[in-house]
Write a protein that holds these residues in place. Structure first.
Motif, PDB file in Angstrom:
ATOM      1  N   PRO A   1       3.259   9.439   7.905  1.00 36.99           N
ATOM      2  CA  PRO A   1       3.476   8.400   8.914  1.00 36.99           C
ATOM      3  C   PRO A   1       2.191   7.957   9.598  1.00 36.99           C
ATOM      4  O   PRO A   1       2.034   6.776   9.942  1.00 36.99           O
ATOM      5  N   ASP A   2       1.253   8.882   9.813  1.00 35.21           N
ATOM      6  CA  ASP A   2      -0.005   8.524  10.470  1.00 35.21           C
ATOM      7  C   ASP A   2      -0.797   7.519   9.639  1.00 35.21           C
ATOM      8  O   ASP A   2      -1.425   6.601  10.189  1.00 35.21           O
ATOM      9  N   PHE A   3      -0.774   7.687   8.318  1.00 32.54           N
ATOM     10  CA  PHE A   3      -1.494   6.751   7.457  1.00 32.54           C
ATOM     11  C   PHE A   3      -0.814   5.386   7.455  1.00 32.54           C
ATOM     12  O   PHE A   3      -1.485   4.354   7.391  1.00 32.54           O
ATOM     13  N   GLU A   4       0.519   5.381   7.522  1.00 30.12           N
ATOM     14  CA  GLU A   4       1.231   4.104   7.593  1.00 30.12           C
ATOM     15  C   GLU A   4       0.899   3.382   8.894  1.00 30.12           C
ATOM     16  O   GLU A   4       0.619   2.175   8.902  1.00 30.12           O
TER      17      GLU A   4
ATOM     18  N   GLU B   1       4.948   1.532  -0.066  1.00 29.04           N
ATOM     19  CA  GLU B   1       5.375   2.229  -1.284  1.00 29.04           C
ATOM     20  C   GLU B   1       5.120   3.730  -1.088  1.00 29.04           C
ATOM     21  O   GLU B   1       4.074   4.260  -1.472  1.00 29.04           O
ATOM     22  N   ASP B   2       6.103   4.384  -0.490  1.00 26.92           N
ATOM     23  CA  ASP B   2       5.962   5.782  -0.069  1.00 26.92           C
ATOM     24  C   ASP B   2       6.949   6.715  -0.761  1.00 26.92           C
ATOM     25  O   ASP B   2       7.499   7.618  -0.138  1.00 26.92           O
TER      26      ASP B   2
ATOM     27  N   PRO C   1       0.816  -1.218   0.000  1.00 26.74           N
ATOM     28  CA  PRO C   1       0.000   0.000   0.000  1.00 26.74           C
ATOM     29  C   PRO C   1       0.850   1.269   0.000  1.00 26.74           C
ATOM     30  O   PRO C   1       2.012   1.256   0.412  1.00 26.74           O
ATOM     31  N   SER C   2       0.267   2.343  -0.487  1.00 24.41           N
ATOM     32  CA  SER C   2       0.876   3.674  -0.404  1.00 24.41           C
ATOM     33  C   SER C   2       0.144   4.443   0.693  1.00 24.41           C
ATOM     34  O   SER C   2      -1.074   4.615   0.609  1.00 24.41           O
ATOM     35  N   PRO C   3       0.837   4.908   1.717  1.00 23.13           N
ATOM     36  CA  PRO C   3       0.173   5.571   2.849  1.00 23.13           C
ATOM     37  C   PRO C   3      -0.210   7.021   2.559  1.00 23.13           C
ATOM     38  O   PRO C   3       0.303   7.962   3.166  1.00 23.13           O
ATOM     39  N   THR C   4      -1.139   7.185   1.608  1.00 19.21           N
ATOM     40  CA  THR C   4      -1.630   8.526   1.274  1.00 19.21           C
ATOM     41  C   THR C   4      -3.042   8.748   1.815  1.00 19.21           C
ATOM     42  O   THR C   4      -3.670   9.765   1.525  1.00 19.21           O
ATOM     43  N   GLY C   5      -3.548   7.792   2.565  1.00 18.50           N
ATOM     44  CA  GLY C   5      -4.878   7.876   3.155  1.00 18.50           C
ATOM     45  C   GLY C   5      -5.148   6.603   3.916  1.00 18.50           C
ATOM     46  O   GLY C   5      -4.298   5.709   3.991  1.00 18.50           O
ATOM     47  N   TYR C   6      -6.342   6.503   4.487  1.00 19.76           N
ATOM     48  CA  TYR C   6      -6.701   5.302   5.243  1.00 19.76           C
ATOM     49  C   TYR C   6      -7.099   4.168   4.305  1.00 19.76           C
ATOM     50  O   TYR C   6      -7.696   4.395   3.246  1.00 19.76           O
TER      51      TYR C   6
END
Length: 290
Positions: free
Chosen positions: A52-55, A43-44, A10-15
């Motif tokens: 970081p919060d989304f991760e 994949e950031d 996943p890409s941590p750009t949202g929940y």
């Protein structure tokens, strides 16, 4: 190393939402059934949008779903030098070039040229410049600090590989958008000269993804059918770099009542919101048809 090795990336750009849950469970279930391993990869590379919060939320959601993965987790933002080295390898072979055109300029080119390829499966197709930019002009534009992207030259790749270019193929154990399955002929030319890196970000999803699949020994790539056409390009990169070729399985996408894909902006269907509303991992599996 297990004979079966896949990944959820996943890409941590949202929940995470229902679509992510379906994809994650599909990959982790496949690894469990094969007595293999499913890696988690973050994949950031988009350091502006990834947070970081989304991760942290994604790790919590996956743990709640019952997904387990080997440590350590690979975070692509920690490995830009590796992707830059891969890009330099391609540049040394004359397979990539600097492109100073903006999206607007490419759109204007399309408007002026009636025989321009136009739109492809992943957006606007850029077939490359009619003539290579001179070394003097390139040096002048670099001296001025102009922004540029590194594009893979399909024509140069075809010349480099010769007959092997037309023999590129991959094995699809799922189903493509038109029902493609089994051995599929790879057609990277349908995507045009894609971007592999930019002046400010030294890589792209395509390059980082294929690099890491090879590095991490991924034998099976399980992901949504929306990435099916990317596989055609990834197969070309694997051939150019001498990377192993995984087996691919593209699965259906989760759609809402109107037939649209779930998106991270659909906050009410995020896994966090569903958990707060009383969803359990068992009921969620039923909801996504697993």
């Amino acid at each position: 190393m297990s004979a079966f090795r896949t990944r959820f990336a996943p890409s941590p750009t949202g929940y995470l939402h229902l679509g992510h849950a379906f994809s994650a469970l599909t990959a982790f279930d496949a690894a469990r059934e094969a007595d293999g391993a499913c890696l988690l990869r973050i994949e950031d590379i988009d350091t502006n949008r990834c947070k970081p919060d989304f991760e942290a939320a994604a790790l919590e959601d996956l743990d709640w779903l019952g997904c387990n993965w080997p440590e350590p987790v690979r975070r692509q933002s920690e490995h830009f030098p590796e992707y830059h080295a891969a890009l330099e390898t391609l540049a040394a072979r004359g397979l990539v070039y600097r492109c100073f055109k903006t999206r607007r300029e490419i759109a204007e080119d399309i408007a002026r040229a009636p025989h321009h390829p136009g739109e492809g499966p992943e957006g606007v197709i850029y077939p490359g410049p009619p003539e290579p930019m001179s070394a003097d002009e390139e040096a002048e534009r670099l001296e001025r600090g102009e922004a540029f992207s590194w594009r893979l030259s399909i024509n140069a790749c075809r010349d480099h590989l010769g007959a092997a270019f037309d023999r590129l193929c991959f094995v699809e154990t799922g189903e493509g958008p038109e029902g493609e399955t089994g051995e599929v002929r790879a057609r990277p030319e349908t995507l045009g000269d894609v971007i592999l890196g930019r002046k400010d970000v030294g890589t792209s999803y395509h390059l980082a993804c294929t690099h890491d699949d090879a590095l991490q020994g991924v034998t099976h790539v399980i992901r949504g059918v929306d990435l099916y056409f990317a596989t055609h390009l990834h197969r070309l990169l694997q051939e150019l770099m001498g990377w192993p070729v995984p087996i691919y399985r593209h699965h259906r996408l989760m759609l809402d009542e109107s037939g649209k894909r779930f998106a991270k902006r659909d906050r009410s269907l995020s896994l966090r919101a569903l958990r707060e509303a009383g969803e359990t991992p068992e009921t969620l599996r039923e909801r996504v048809g697993l």
